[in-house]
Design a protein around this motif. Sequence first.
Motif, PDB file in Angstrom:
ATOM      1  N   PRO A 217     -64.923   1.002  -7.971  1.00 12.64           N
ATOM      2  CA  PRO A 217     -65.301   1.392  -9.452  1.00 12.64           C
ATOM      3  C   PRO A 217     -65.599   0.537 -10.439  1.00 12.64           C
ATOM      4  N   ALA A 218     -65.236  -0.787 -10.304  1.00 10.94           N
ATOM      5  CA  ALA A 218     -65.356  -1.724 -11.109  1.00 10.94           C
ATOM      6  C   ALA A 218     -67.096  -2.119 -11.072  1.00 10.94           C
ATOM      7  N   LEU A 219     -67.579  -1.742 -10.062  1.00  6.61           N
ATOM      8  CA  LEU A 219     -69.102  -2.099  -9.870  1.00  6.61           C
ATOM      9  C   LEU A 219     -70.011  -0.770 -10.267  1.00  6.61           C
ATOM     10  N   SER A 220     -69.422   0.243 -10.090  1.00  4.21           N
ATOM     11  CA  SER A 220     -70.166   1.316 -10.510  1.00  4.21           C
ATOM     12  C   SER A 220     -71.002   1.359 -11.830  1.00  4.21           C
ATOM     13  N   GLY A 221     -70.253   0.973 -12.663  1.00  2.14           N
ATOM     14  CA  GLY A 221     -70.718   0.952 -14.227  1.00  2.14           C
ATOM     15  C   GLY A 221     -72.100   0.185 -14.271  1.00  2.14           C
ATOM     16  N   GLU A 222     -71.755  -0.828 -13.487  1.00  4.49           N
ATOM     17  CA  GLU A 222     -72.963  -2.021 -13.832  1.00  4.49           C
ATOM     18  C   GLU A 222     -74.327  -1.438 -12.748  1.00  4.49           C
ATOM     19  N   LEU A 223     -73.992  -0.885 -11.668  1.00  2.00           N
ATOM     20  CA  LEU A 223     -74.677  -0.200 -10.871  1.00  2.00           C
ATOM     21  C   LEU A 223     -75.652   0.888 -11.505  1.00  2.00           C
ATOM     22  N   ALA A 224     -75.138   1.734 -12.425  1.00  2.00           N
ATOM     23  CA  ALA A 224     -75.867   2.479 -13.178  1.00  2.00           C
ATOM     24  C   ALA A 224     -77.138   2.088 -13.922  1.00  2.00           C
ATOM     25  N   PHE A 225     -76.976   0.594 -14.522  1.00  6.25           N
ATOM     26  CA  PHE A 225     -77.868   0.253 -15.150  1.00  6.25           C
ATOM     27  C   PHE A 225     -79.082  -0.495 -14.244  1.00  6.25           C
ATOM     28  N   HIS A 226     -78.457  -1.019 -13.354  1.00  8.64           N
ATOM     29  CA  HIS A 226     -79.395  -1.787 -12.299  1.00  8.64           C
ATOM     30  C   HIS A 226     -80.179  -0.618 -11.717  1.00  8.64           C
ATOM     31  N   HIS A 227     -79.707   0.909 -11.622  1.00  6.87           N
ATOM     32  CA  HIS A 227     -80.456   1.843 -10.883  1.00  6.87           C
ATOM     33  C   HIS A 227     -81.351   2.385 -11.820  1.00  6.87           C
ATOM     34  N   LYS A 228     -81.114   2.640 -13.094  1.00  7.36           N
ATOM     35  CA  LYS A 228     -82.070   3.102 -13.997  1.00  7.36           C
ATOM     36  C   LYS A 228     -83.164   2.147 -14.232  1.00  7.36           C
ATOM     37  N   ARG A 229     -82.973   0.896 -14.559  1.00  7.97           N
ATOM     38  CA  ARG A 229     -83.829  -0.395 -15.004  1.00  7.97           C
ATOM     39  C   ARG A 229     -84.712  -0.339 -13.695  1.00  7.97           C
ATOM     40  N   ALA A 230     -84.389  -0.241 -12.465  1.00 11.64           N
ATOM     41  CA  ALA A 230     -85.127  -0.492 -11.485  1.00 11.64           C
ATOM     42  C   ALA A 230     -86.271   0.714 -11.197  1.00 11.64           C
TER      43      ALA A 230
END
Lengths: 350, 350, 350, 350
Positions: A217-230
Amino acid sequence: MFFASDNWAGADARINQAILDHGGGFTSGYNNGELDKQVEAQLSQIFECDLSVFFVATGTAANSLAIASVSKAGSVTFCHEEAHLVSDECGGPEFFSGSRLCPVPGRLGKMDPAALRTAIARFPADFLHHGRPGAVSITQATEIGTVHSLEEIGRIAAVAREHDLPLHMDGARFANALVSLETTPAQMTWKAGVSLLSFGGTKNGCWCAEALICFDPALSGELAFHHKRAGQLFSKSRFVAAQFKGYLDDDHWLTMARHANAMTARLAAHIEASPHARLAVKPDANEVFVVLKKAMAGELRQKGATFYEWAAPLSHSDLLKDDSEALYRLVTSFATSAGEVDAFGAALKG
Amino acid sequence: MFFASDNWAGADARINQAILDHGGGFTSGYNNGELDKQVEAQLSQIFECDLSVFFVATGTAANSLAIASVSKAGSVTFCHEEAHLVSDECGGPEFFSGSRLCPVPGRLGKMDPAALRTAIARFPADFLHHGRPGAVSITQATEIGTVHSLEEIGRIAAVAREHDLPLHMDGARFANALVSLETTPAQMTWKAGVSLLSFGGTKNGCWCAEALICFDPALSGELAFHHKRAGQLFSKSRFVAAQFKGYLDDDHWLTMARHANAMTARLAAHIEASPHARLAVKPDANEVFVVLKKAMAGELRQKGATFYEWAAPLSHSDLLKDDSEALYRLVTSFATSAGEVDAFGAALKG
Amino acid sequence: MFFASDNWAGADARINQAILDHGGGFTSGYNNGELDKQVEAQLSQIFECDLSVFFVATGTAANSLAIASVSKAGSVTFCHEEAHLVSDECGGPEFFSGSRLCPVPGRLGKMDPAALRTAIARFPADFLHHGRPGAVSITQATEIGTVHSLEEIGRIAAVAREHDLPLHMDGARFANALVSLETTPAQMTWKAGVSLLSFGGTKNGCWCAEALICFDPALSGELAFHHKRAGQLFSKSRFVAAQFKGYLDDDHWLTMARHANAMTARLAAHIEASPHARLAVKPDANEVFVVLKKAMAGELRQKGATFYEWAAPLSHSDLLKDDSEALYRLVTSFATSAGEVDAFGAALKG
Amino acid sequence: MFFASDNWAGADARINQAILDHGGGFTSGYNNGELDKQVEAQLSQIFECDLSVFFVATGTAANSLAIASVSKAGSVTFCHEEAHLVSDECGGPEFFSGSRLCPVPGRLGKMDPAALRTAIARFPADFLHHGRPGAVSITQATEIGTVHSLEEIGRIAAVAREHDLPLHMDGARFANALVSLETTPAQMTWKAGVSLLSFGGTKNGCWCAEALICFDPALSGELAFHHKRAGQLFSKSRFVAAQFKGYLDDDHWLTMARHANAMTARLAAHIEASPHARLAVKPDANEVFVVLKKAMAGELRQKGATFYEWAAPLSHSDLLKDDSEALYRLVTSFATSAGEVDAFGAALKG
């Protein structure tokens, strides 16, 4: 006789049907729709844990975003020297993560845990010039059609854990590996130490159903931004969700993977029976690597077989007896028929 | 009464049919299949020129790769201050290009050519500290539902050409703009000076059919690498190709866009007739921006209408009389019915 | 007995004097001053060609900007597997270039031309999944104190040229290599096929005098932007220019390098004469790699010698007889005295 | 009459002497030497707190690494619309951070706290499309020669703290601001809420003495990797340490800054007394912005004065009465003499 790749097939009928079933009406986009949430819940049940799901366009995207989300300045990601990350993604993982990949050797497409430990040891904590270990990535099934046993995953995970490194699994052929081991998704991932999974559905009967599954869960929040930005956040994301629904319902994904693996086993049996071919590696999943005389390969193609010659990977450069031989890859899928396989077997007899 | 976004609808029946029609059999992936090539040829015919087509997952990807392909160290891309690139792509264009976006003002969502010239002039050629102009990007239709006339595009293109800058068009709603102008794809793009086009099909009836179209052969070779590295090269790319085939055949894309625009015009008429609402901007395509009392907006939602409040864009901060009002966006699509629109109109009457 | 590194010494007296001589008065910054231009002209004369000079803070910066300036999406840079770029720059070259480094093996710290050709061949032009060759980089003198002969450079350059790849030279110890070969700067660089040179002065008597020298005018314009964007454009750049003036005038740089090399040769003679030590590699420049019993190394340190243990590079992992031995690096510089060297020699006798 | 920039002067005699004093003997490089540690301790004492110091080549590097260390995917850094970060660093902060800069307006070169709050509010926490707030950066002294009062810094810091955003201060002219406020380094930085400081020494009498000072131990570990990867970790770092020693000992830095500020005040008095010139902004530090007839500027230059015309910043576009006038910047430094200033004053009288 189509053995070029499991992505040469279209989509399974159930997948198409699921798209039609869920195509009506209006629903919120960008992963906020009801169906998207259902699929996340379904995956959560299948994996027996809380998790976050990010639909992406390709396995390259899933892998790249996974590595990006756990990398920092100077990070190094360790993966097998023949990994897709290293050889087939045009530098995507490095581009997204700003991180280096460090290739680690190992037999049969599997990272050797001792070699991993040695590779990590080259980055002492008090010497920033070299960079620092960032993550470990393994591929299941591997690039040469083998499957890590749970014990093998566990040994690699133990080295990662010793150094406090997250473990990523490139599961482009996850289902094929899973049914090969006859284990559970949980056993093969987070219970074995995996925190990020590239979960591929495309090669196993979908059109475009790839997901990055995050168990941390600690990574999920960050991944959301990587995901959209990509540029990987689909607007009409339900078209991926629908595919996954058709894929997962009634264990259809496992059924398809079992079929593909069985077709590869059948192909392997033909190869073993043939005087003109020999297995390069005993196949565990839905890919078989075979050594053929180049002339034989030409004949097979003339008879209608499609398959690729494979640059002998570093760890298998001694496979070929001489220049008259070459290494070839054959891949089966949900769409491969026993008839096709047997026709190839017949052709092999010469 | 679904007016939240044109991506809330599923896919048009013809699109679904096309997927089914082209799902059988085995074919090469990664844009090498026969159908992919047919679609490229079809687009070439429609645009009356040679071109390269890169299927991507999202408009963010198309825009980001377009900017990336024309950016160098220190480059600055000029776009309207309300452009999707600047406000809704989570930094994707900057991430992929390593380049800055420079917002340029302009009325009605359209970059003012004089303001563009002024903005470019802040980067004298002999002073590298500021960086250097890299590209110009416009949105057609714009973020507030207007459409640049050919003359307006020409004036912006002229400034870009003066400074030898490539012109990119974000065509997330390309079809809606095209039928609004009753012009040809060629006239609205390369003949007007556009060298890179984000060509969106998703909002206009597809599931996931976005393409970056490149009119400049010198850029195509580079784009291929950006495309793959970004994790945007679909393996079973024919599922996008099939959608585009269903989209383009028989001018179906134009038919759908005409319908969506007509629904917006009908909605605008209801708004103009209502004592409780006023148009913020005269709509040209399939989006209408309306000022409503917040209380009224609440009532409409209770009656089942979905739509978003819109942060008043910088160039329209004077639209609202007082705090009791807000700006709202309503979007129509191929799937919007006249009945729905009229129901909304009736609700608007209070 | 300071042999830890050539960057442990301060600056030579002439370098300090040059800073004082050029410190007075007002002059334009950011490489626009008169002195900066003089130094560029002086280098142009020394290298017998037109060139552009970019002062940078470190060798890492010079190398990283060089690779960045010639990289595109998906590029791969080939360098020796023990190169500083790969092992000691914390991922800088990859970060600045967005490009992968591909390690190439070779004996004595020198890339094997055949291995380079093999490595490049893994990137066929029609298969973008792997990426594409972008550049070749060699180190002169190498990381283990050897020097490529002109012929060896020529053979590597020939492979690069065959594939139309720019050749970069990491010349952190350029002067030491140059005097070792008794050749000219032109012969060792552009005449041999080098288009970008990291020209190091710091290790050879300066405080901070590193430059990226570009022999290819087509690259210079781009490099100017990379240079500024990287935070490497000094405001009071004349303090670097002054150092280079003191360095280059009267061939002082060559004099210092000759001294450093002679001190290493003297050290090597002591090592060869000692029963307690053996050369790992015959030194060509100002670094000597020696195998010592660990106990012996401890004794030497107790007697006041400073030097580093060296992780046995991949290509020399068979150097050590057993665990009681280790590999050590000793470096000499302009500031090393014969007395110090002889004292070390005496200590070595036990 | 050199008023072009404070980086046109060489270095102060004490700085040169410090380099000579600390140039002898051998010492560990890469910030591990004794002198480096002394300087860190000295700065710790001056700032009255624990801190980490990273020497860098330029202010651009200090600013870029500061922003990079606090940015994540989709981050946005808020700074004044005329900040050096935005206008004079060739995209460095964006390149290193992968982050967007969001310009915020404000009078006199100072970010307006209310405008900052409004700008941040455009990034609601539950809407990742826009990106997310990452950091706030202010410049002290500002780009137009004013100085934020402690209260003004406090108001901006309060908004940053409300949103849990780190506050960076670009202190290229830190000393000039400090003596202008007659406050302490601690008051002007961490006590006011600053966690990262670009601490400039170059413009105030050094050759190349810039440091990124980090007050937040949680960031220091990460910064070390950013710093090395960026090619900013000097090998012979003691040459920067020595400059800082000469700079800080006996409050010499404050003495030099007081002199520079006094020279600007003297210049401003001449301007106010002149019928041919008027102050654009009341100067607080060592830069004065003046409106002159272009003809007058030409005359002054003929008489030997050097200074730059300044593109009227956005917030001052109404400064000029007509096209016959322009805005000019004059900068004084430790090296400016009262005689020079008075000569300029005399020339101004016409």
